[in-house]
Each structure stands twice: as C-alpha cells, then as structure tokens.
Motif scaffolding. Sequence first.
Motif, PDB file in Angstrom:
ATOM      1  N   GLU A   1       0.899  -1.148   0.033  1.00 19.24           N
ATOM      2  CA  GLU A   1       0.162   0.038   0.071  1.00 19.24           C
ATOM      3  C   GLU A   1       0.912   1.609   0.001  1.00 19.24           C
ATOM      4  O   GLU A   1       1.711   1.392   0.577  1.00 19.24           O
ATOM      5  CB  GLU A   1      -0.741  -0.180   1.128  1.00 19.24           C
ATOM      6  CG  GLU A   1      -1.868   1.307   1.054  1.00 19.24           C
ATOM      7  CD  GLU A   1      -2.806   1.209   2.175  1.00 19.24           C
ATOM      8  OE1 GLU A   1      -3.764   2.125   2.564  1.00 19.24           O
ATOM      9  OE2 GLU A   1      -3.101   0.203   3.009  1.00 19.24           O
ATOM     10  N   ASP A   2       0.532   2.148  -1.064  1.00 21.75           N
ATOM     11  CA  ASP A   2       1.137   3.575  -0.735  1.00 21.75           C
ATOM     12  C   ASP A   2       0.235   4.588  -0.426  1.00 21.75           C
ATOM     13  O   ASP A   2      -0.732   4.958  -1.041  1.00 21.75           O
ATOM     14  CB  ASP A   2       1.426   3.893  -2.449  1.00 21.75           C
ATOM     15  CG  ASP A   2       2.023   5.266  -2.841  1.00 21.75           C
ATOM     16  OD1 ASP A   2       2.571   5.930  -1.660  1.00 21.75           O
ATOM     17  OD2 ASP A   2       1.944   5.717  -3.849  1.00 21.75           O
ATOM     18  N   PRO A   3       0.598   5.004   1.093  1.00 20.41           N
ATOM     19  CA  PRO A   3      -0.553   5.626   1.633  1.00 20.41           C
ATOM     20  C   PRO A   3      -0.572   7.084   1.063  1.00 20.41           C
ATOM     21  O   PRO A   3      -1.818   7.649   0.944  1.00 20.41           O
ATOM     22  CB  PRO A   3       0.024   5.984   2.927  1.00 20.41           C
ATOM     23  CG  PRO A   3       0.851   4.512   3.193  1.00 20.41           C
ATOM     24  CD  PRO A   3       1.517   4.449   1.876  1.00 20.41           C
TER      25      PRO A   3
ATOM     26  N   ARG B   1      -9.056  -4.846   1.353  1.00 23.28           N
ATOM     27  CA  ARG B   1      -8.416  -3.782   2.073  1.00 23.28           C
ATOM     28  C   ARG B   1      -9.675  -2.644   2.664  1.00 23.28           C
ATOM     29  O   ARG B   1      -8.916  -1.763   3.331  1.00 23.28           O
ATOM     30  CB  ARG B   1      -7.239  -3.031   1.702  1.00 23.28           C
ATOM     31  CG  ARG B   1      -6.224  -4.075   1.138  1.00 23.28           C
ATOM     32  CD  ARG B   1      -5.630  -4.685   2.230  1.00 23.28           C
ATOM     33  NE  ARG B   1      -5.164  -3.772   3.284  1.00 23.28           N
ATOM     34  CZ  ARG B   1      -5.215  -3.944   4.508  1.00 23.28           C
ATOM     35  NH1 ARG B   1      -5.212  -5.166   5.102  1.00 23.28           N
ATOM     36  NH2 ARG B   1      -4.338  -3.001   5.285  1.00 23.28           N
TER      37      ARG B   1
ATOM     38  N   GLY C   1     -10.411   3.531   2.133  1.00 21.03           N
ATOM     39  CA  GLY C   1      -9.170   3.969   2.493  1.00 21.03           C
ATOM     40  C   GLY C   1      -8.831   4.831   1.131  1.00 21.03           C
ATOM     41  O   GLY C   1      -9.278   4.670   0.105  1.00 21.03           O
ATOM     42  N   THR C   2      -7.861   5.798   1.484  1.00 21.40           N
ATOM     43  CA  THR C   2      -7.445   6.719   0.567  1.00 21.40           C
ATOM     44  C   THR C   2      -6.184   6.290   0.057  1.00 21.40           C
ATOM     45  O   THR C   2      -5.712   6.831  -1.223  1.00 21.40           O
ATOM     46  CB  THR C   2      -7.269   8.210   0.954  1.00 21.40           C
ATOM     47  OG1 THR C   2      -6.210   8.050   2.330  1.00 21.40           O
ATOM     48  CG2 THR C   2      -8.603   8.483   1.536  1.00 21.40           C
ATOM     49  N   GLY C   3      -5.468   5.227   0.550  1.00 18.84           N
ATOM     50  CA  GLY C   3      -4.094   4.903  -0.199  1.00 18.84           C
ATOM     51  C   GLY C   3      -4.169   3.903  -1.356  1.00 18.84           C
ATOM     52  O   GLY C   3      -5.230   3.315  -1.560  1.00 18.84           O
TER      53      GLY C   3
END
Length: 639
Positions: free
Chosen positions: A35-37, A60, A63-65
């Motif tokens: 995951e690339d936040p 997952r 989320g914004t990642g």
Amino acid sequence: MLRYLAAWMALFLGCFMGMSTALAQDHIVERSWAEDPAGQWSWSDARKQTTQPFEGTLNRGYGTGVLWLRLRIDPQAGEVMGGTDADLQDLVLRIRPAYLDDVQLFDPLAPDGHAGTVGDRHHPRLDPLPGSDFLWPISRGDAPRDIWLRLQSTSTRQIHVAVLPPRELALRVLQWNIVTSLYIGAVMVLLLWACLGFVLRRDVLMGWFALMNITACLFGLTSLGFMRGFWPIAWSAEALNLLGSFASVLVVGAGVAFHARFLREFRPAPWAMGLLDALLLLVLVNLVLVAWGNVSWALQSNMVTILLAPPICLLCAITGRVWADSPEGSKVPALTRKVLVTFYLGFLTIFALSSTTGLGWLPATEWTIYVSQVHTLVISLLLMLVLQYRAFKLDQQRQQTQLALKTTTLAVAHERQLREEQEKLLAMLAHEIKTPLATMHLRLDGQAKGVKEIRDAMRDMNGVIDRCLQALQLGDGRLSARFQTVDLVDVVRSAWSASAQPANVQLNVPKALPVETDPQLLFIVLSNLLDNAGKYAKPQTTIELACALEHDRQMPQASQTPQAVRVTVANVPGKAGWPDPTHVFDKYYRSPQAKRQSGTGLGLYLAQHLVQALGGQLSYVPDDEVVRFVVTLPLNRVA
C-alpha cells in the motif's frame, strides 16, 4: 410463487458457488500486495517495496491509499481447454468488481511497461475488451513474469483478479452472465409482486417494498457492470460512476425507510424509533455528500448506516408496545413479537456479514465481492415471506371483521324489529288501557266511598303509561327540545297545579322569570320530580318547590350577573328513605323500600336526560334532613 422463487434462489446460489470454485484455476501462481498511503509511487518504486502475500481476493476496505498488486503469471499453469494456436498465445486479465475507480496495468512485455488503464472513471466504450467486468488482453509470454496493478478507488477496495485463456474466459463469462441474470430476474419478480400487492391491496407498506426493490435493481445493474454495456458513448464516464454511488446509498436509504414504515405498526419505544429516523437523516446527508463529490466519505458513512440499521431495527422490534397496549378483543398485529424479533435477528446477522466484509474486517473470498447483492436478494426474499404471512393474517382479520360486522348488522336489525314491535304493542296497550280508565274516571260517583283512592290509583296508572311512552320517545329521539322564551314561573305553577297533591307543595317563586327553554319538556321534568317527591315524602310533611336566579360567583359581587336559574324540589323522606346516590338516575332503579309504591323507575331517568337536552343539569344534593333535587338551566341558550 414461493416455490418458484425458492428454486430460483437455490439455482442462483448453486451456480454462484460452483463458479467460485471453478474460477479458482487460472495462470496466476502467486499474489501479493503493498500500500502506498500517499499515492506517489511509480511502478519502479513499487517493485522495490516488500509485498505481502494474499490468496484469491484482496480486501482492504475503505481508504485513500493506493494499492499495488504483484501478480506472478505462469504461461504453463492452469488448464488449457484446447482450441487454436492463437488461444495458446493470448491470455485475458479479468478484474472484478466492476465498481473500481481506476486500475492501471504494468507489464514488462508492454511498450514502456504501461499496458493501459481501466475503471468506472473511464468510459466503458474505450475498454480494450467489452464486458460487464474489466477485461484486458495480455501476452502469454514464454516464461513466468510479474505484472503489477495499481488500484485506487473511493469504494471498498476489494479486488479479484484472474488470468484465463480466451475460450475459458468466454465460458466463465457466459456462466457469470446466467447467474447475474438470475439475480436481476429474481429482483424484478419481487418488484412485480410488490407492485401487484400495492395496486390490489392498496397497502402502503407494499409500495415501500416496491421502492426498495427498484433501488435494489438499480444497484444490481450498476454494481454488476450491466450498465457498462448500455452506456452511450456521448454520456460521460463520471456520470456512470456517480450513478453507481447514488445507487449504493439509495438502496440503503430505501431499505431503512421501508423498515421504519414497517416497524411503526408495532409502536416501538420513541427513543428507538428516533434512532431509526436519525438513520434516514444520515442517508440524506450521504446523498448530499455524493452530489458534492465526497464519494469516499459518503460510501463509508453508508456502510456505517448498514452496520447500525439492523441492531436499531431489532431494538424497535423488542420494544414494540402494540401487543401490550391492545385491549382484549381488539384488533391485534398480524405478526407476533416472537416472529418479528426472530426475523430481525436474522436480518442483523446477514447485514453484519455484509458490512464487516465491505469494511475489510473479515477475510475475503471471491464470492464476498458480491455479498451486498446476495444479502440484498436474501433479505428481499425473507421480507417477501414476512409480508406474505402478514397479508395472510390481515386477510383473516378482515374476514373476521366482516363476519362480525355482518353478525352485528343482523343483530341490530333484529333488535330494531323487536323494538318496533314492542313500541307498537306498548302504544296499543296504552291506548286500550287509557280509554277505559278515562271512561271509569267519568263514571265514578263522586260521593261513593273510596272514590278518592280509586282516582289516585287511576292517576298512578296513567302516570306509569305516560312514562313508559316517554321513555320510548326519548330512546328514539322523538323527544327533542324546541326552544322558545317562556316565563319559568308559569311552567312551575302549571306543574304544581297538575301534581297529585298541590296542597302539600310549598311554592316559592318570584313574580316572573323569563328563560329560553322548551316548556313541554320542562313541564315533564318538574312533574316527574313532584310525583317522585309526593310518593316518597313523609306523610303530613310539606314538599318545597322553589326557583331562583344563580349568579357567577367568580365575578365581584357588584358586577355579578345572573347566568342560570335553579329549580329545587325537596321533601322529607318517608319509609323509602334516601335513594342511593350512585344509582338514583339509573333506568328502572327503585330502592328496596320504595317498591311498596307503584312506579316504573323511569321518572328520574327521564328527568335527567330531558334536562340535559335542555342544556342544563339535574343534581341530587341531599342533606341529613331532606331529599333534594336541583335543576340548573341556563337563562339563554348558547347556539
């Protein structure tokens, strides 16, 4: 119809689970993710990261990642179904679900490594291959290699990827289209059933159920990718994306609205119903968030709504008061508390599975991608069973009510017929008795011994007959008041002079007292009171008949104005004693000691009801010495 839907549901689930097993065999031999936040990695950066392995489906949650998926493809893995040489050279990447926003493919065999982009933010007509899912042709290659997917989405980040030969993919897509068609068909059947129930029964709840299935159908068409095949090239991809987000919120809102309307029938605790109404407000907020472009927040809030709705509905079912508040013999709810609570326990279980999976709290499998559609169909089917049972019970209650109404109508008609026959009989008897009584009264020798007692007895007989006739007229509404301005003193004097013993009555009246009333009805009232006093007064005592004005005691004495008039009849009780205050005005009531005298027990009953017809009040106000009845009449009638 229920058998057909059950068979349809079993076929749908069987095909669905069977497909899940079959689709597990593909050319992907290893899966992992990172995951690339901040969403700043390039493909080169992603390849340097340590990845975590996963099996089958990655989940997952929200989320914004940005998620990076590394897929190891082995061109020799899986089963080849035969076919042409071209089939052995080509593979197709299949990405599900169809509501992912943006998926980029990086393949070492593609020019510059970037193979292309798909997602519901991109127009479906521009996809490499048409379909309800995201399909991507890739080279088979000669050796195992890693391809990468970059996933970014405002919805829940669940993704299932398979790499299949074209012929096998075509078979799987055909099977999937059959399953999804069964799903849409089942929702349409439920919708048709609800519409028919609403039209034929005029049941508002069925209308809400129909609305819920309309939104479920729209949600199914968008989330399963059906709308992608019909979306015109002239319409923007963003509009399709927003339609899917709106459908996700609307299906939840329609469900909450239906349950709120359904549960109101059982009168839950106000605080529990308030929580359910608050969820409806939250749905409106979610729709506004989608319209403003905050789709991720709206969908996460929508998932929270799904989490909160079942326990709140269960609380409403548990705190329902309709069963306890319904009087004995009144109409009871169609569903028992046990049935209602059991249904909402199942409702809670199904929705908890759906929402926790969507939030990424539970491990994912291939079928959990579509758990929202499955639970929507299952809940709709269960609701159909509950509503069908409710309709059955309501029909039973309606039939019982109609039967009771018919029985009551027949009883009323029979009673009316008996009453009419009694009136005719009484009128005939009254005429046949009063005529010879009048003849006997005229033929009596005034000098004969006991003539006074005979005349008194004849007067009593006439009084009994008159009261019986007046009671019948009062019950039929034929003794209605006709108001006019008269001198109350004249009416009082007429009743006094017509009494059996006027010499024993002490009259205490003013010279004149104008009042608006019905002189005939008032004459009957005073005659009955004087007759009652004359019969039961102590011998050789005086009966008091008085009338006077009554002032408003709340006003200052200097400005007091007469508001009403009081007519009082009082006597010292004889052997009959004081009547029972709780029964003195009851129909046919006579105290045990009073039964030695002739009478019907109708005099005071008639007097009270006639005074009420005149807009006044008849009160029994005895003291230690006398029996006293007070008639209070307004001076002027209020329209």
